[in-house]
Design an enzyme around this catalytic site. Structure first.
Site, short mmCIF file in Angstrom:
data_model
loop_
_atom_site.label_atom_id
_atom_site.label_comp_id
_atom_site.label_asym_id
_atom_site.label_seq_id
_atom_site.Cartn_x
_atom_site.Cartn_y
_atom_site.Cartn_z
N ASP A 36 0.80 -1.22 0.00
CA ASP A 36 0.00 0.00 0.00
C ASP A 36 0.84 1.28 0.00
OD1 ASP A 36 -1.42 2.30 1.38
OD2 ASP A 36 -3.11 0.92 1.29
N VAL B 225 -5.19 2.19 -0.02
CA VAL B 225 -5.06 1.55 -1.33
C VAL B 225 -5.39 0.06 -1.21
CG1 VAL B 225 -3.49 1.03 -3.24
CG2 VAL B 225 -3.37 3.26 -2.09
N ASP B 226 -4.90 -0.59 -0.17
CA ASP B 226 -5.26 -2.00 0.07
C ASP B 226 -6.77 -2.16 0.12
OD1 ASP B 226 -2.73 -3.06 0.17
OD2 ASP B 226 -2.63 -3.20 2.35
N MET B 227 -7.41 -1.30 0.89
CA MET B 227 -8.84 -1.47 1.14
C MET B 227 -9.67 -1.21 -0.11
SD MET B 227 -8.99 0.17 4.94
CE MET B 227 -8.03 -0.55 6.27
#
Length: 399
Positions: A145, A173-175
């Site tokens: 991320d 960004v991951d989520m």
């Protein structure tokens, strides 16, 4: 009667991004079967600290792990060996989709793509989340991320001017990429159920990080605009839309429609500002942004934040500036059932943020993230494996 109750998903996943997306599926009723290597402790998230559930099995005690794996099942399986891939193929015959988040070159190596699994189940959808994509010069690059935030420009527009570059405070960004993977899978699943044919479908951390620059990127592409950090976390063009001082702290105002300027002026007792030529429209207020801040600071500093929020409630878009503890203690959070109570497999009570998707008339499941391999025997038995065969697989560390 949850909307995804008839969907079975194989999840070859680890850490945050992929599990965040498949947890949405599990929360809405999908059967999500988490595939984990029996030799290395499974998903690395199981060992992420520093906080864990006292008295819970070590493989499921991590609160980081629990944050991403509610309502799932766990099957231990060594996909690096032919016998492990054979079991995966048997499972794929019963599934609707496979979701994975791995380095871009790994799905092909492990046979997790539609080219391989479509031969076994033509309706199967294979949804892949990678760092930089499964093709191109970076397909074999690992990625995380914060790297994406740095390269996609987030650091340059986060924080106050004159300070070092800063990341956004969450693994955003991951989520958002995990949620994008789940969305892409469901879109392809609709097609597969209509046509009888699945497909590969791809998202990447880098692509989502870049795409979410959105209008800032488009302003640059069309007009050469260079986004910069702005004082008080202000909007790049709308005013007032920033932090303003109160008697005991800060309040964030977002007068993002013209009508809210007049409402704000009335609420603070400064109706004279409504038709002041310096502030009459967005254009004038933007041109005089420092003066807007000076005037609002002077007026808002006369009362504490709570009083202003009471005056503004439902009329002027405004919010207090909370830390995490205060954000969770907000009565509005409890009022809406936004925190879910769970009990671990070993009986330890704990709380997680509830799924933000509401299904009126239905209660979403509240099962904790599973112990490593908790469902291995049951799933293999469903596939027709007898106890002797399962014991042999365990002895050879295939499961």
């Amino acid at each position: 009667m949850l909307p995804l109750r008839n969907v079975r998903v194989i999840a070859v996943e680890q850490y945050g991004a992929g599990p965040f997306g498949t947890q949405f599926l599990a929360d809405l009723g999908a059967e999500v079967i988490k595939i984990e290597n029996p030799k290395d402790g499974g998903d690395v998230a199981r060992s992420v600290g520093p906080y864990s559930l006292d008295g819970e099995d070590l493989t499921s005690a991590s609160l980081f792990f629990q944050s991403f794996n509610r309502n799932k099942r766990s099957l231990t399986l060594d996909l690096g060996r032919p016998e492990g891939r054979e079991i995966l193929h048997d499972l794929a015959r019963t599934a609707d989709a496979l979701c994975s988040n791995m380095r871009g070159d790994v799905p092909d190596k492990l046979g997790l793509t539609y080219r391989t699994l479509g031969e076994i189940n033509p309706k199967l959808v294979c949804s892949h989340l990678t760092a930089y994509g499964r093709e191109g010069s970076r397909r074999n690059w690992p990625g995380y991320d914060f790297l994406m935030q740095a390269e996609a420009g987030y650091f340059s527009i986060t924080g106050e001017p004159g300070t070092p570059p800063a990341r956004m405070g969450l693994s955003i960004v991951d989520m958002m990429t995990g949620l994008g993977m789940a969305y892409a899978m469901l879109a392809a699943l609709l097609e597969a159920r209509e046509t009888g044919r699945g497909r590969d479908i791809d998202v990447s951390l880098f692509d989502f990080a870049l795409f979410n620059l959105n209008y800032l990127a488009h302003w640059h592409l069309a007009a050469g605009h260079e986004a910069v950090r702005l004082e008080r976390s202000a909007h790049p063009s709308l005013t007032p839309c920033a932090l303003y001082k109160t008697a005991d702290g800060w309040v964030y105002l977002m007068c993002n429609k013209e009508k809210f300027w007049g409402t704000l002026c009335t609420a603070i007792g400064r109706e004279d500002l409504i038709d002041d030529p310096r502030f009459r429209t967005f254009r004038e207020r933007f041109r005089n942004r420092p003066l807007v801040a000076e005037v609002l600071d002077a007026e808002l500093s006369k009362r504490p934040t709570a009083e202003w929020l009471e005056r503004f409630g439902g009329k002027v878009p405004a919010a207090p500036v909370y830390g995490v503890a205060d954000a969770l203690a907000n009565p509005f959070v409890r009022e809406g059932g936004r925190i879910q109570a769970l009990e671990s497999a070993d009986g330890v009570p704990f709380e997680l943020l509830a799924c933000p998707v509401r299904v009126p008339g239905e209660e979403l499941p509240a099962r904790p993230g599973p112990k490593l391999g908790a469902d291995t025997d049951a799933l293999l038995e469903e596939l027709g494996y007898d106890q002797a065969r399962i014991a042999g697989l365990r002895e050879r560390e295939i499961v």
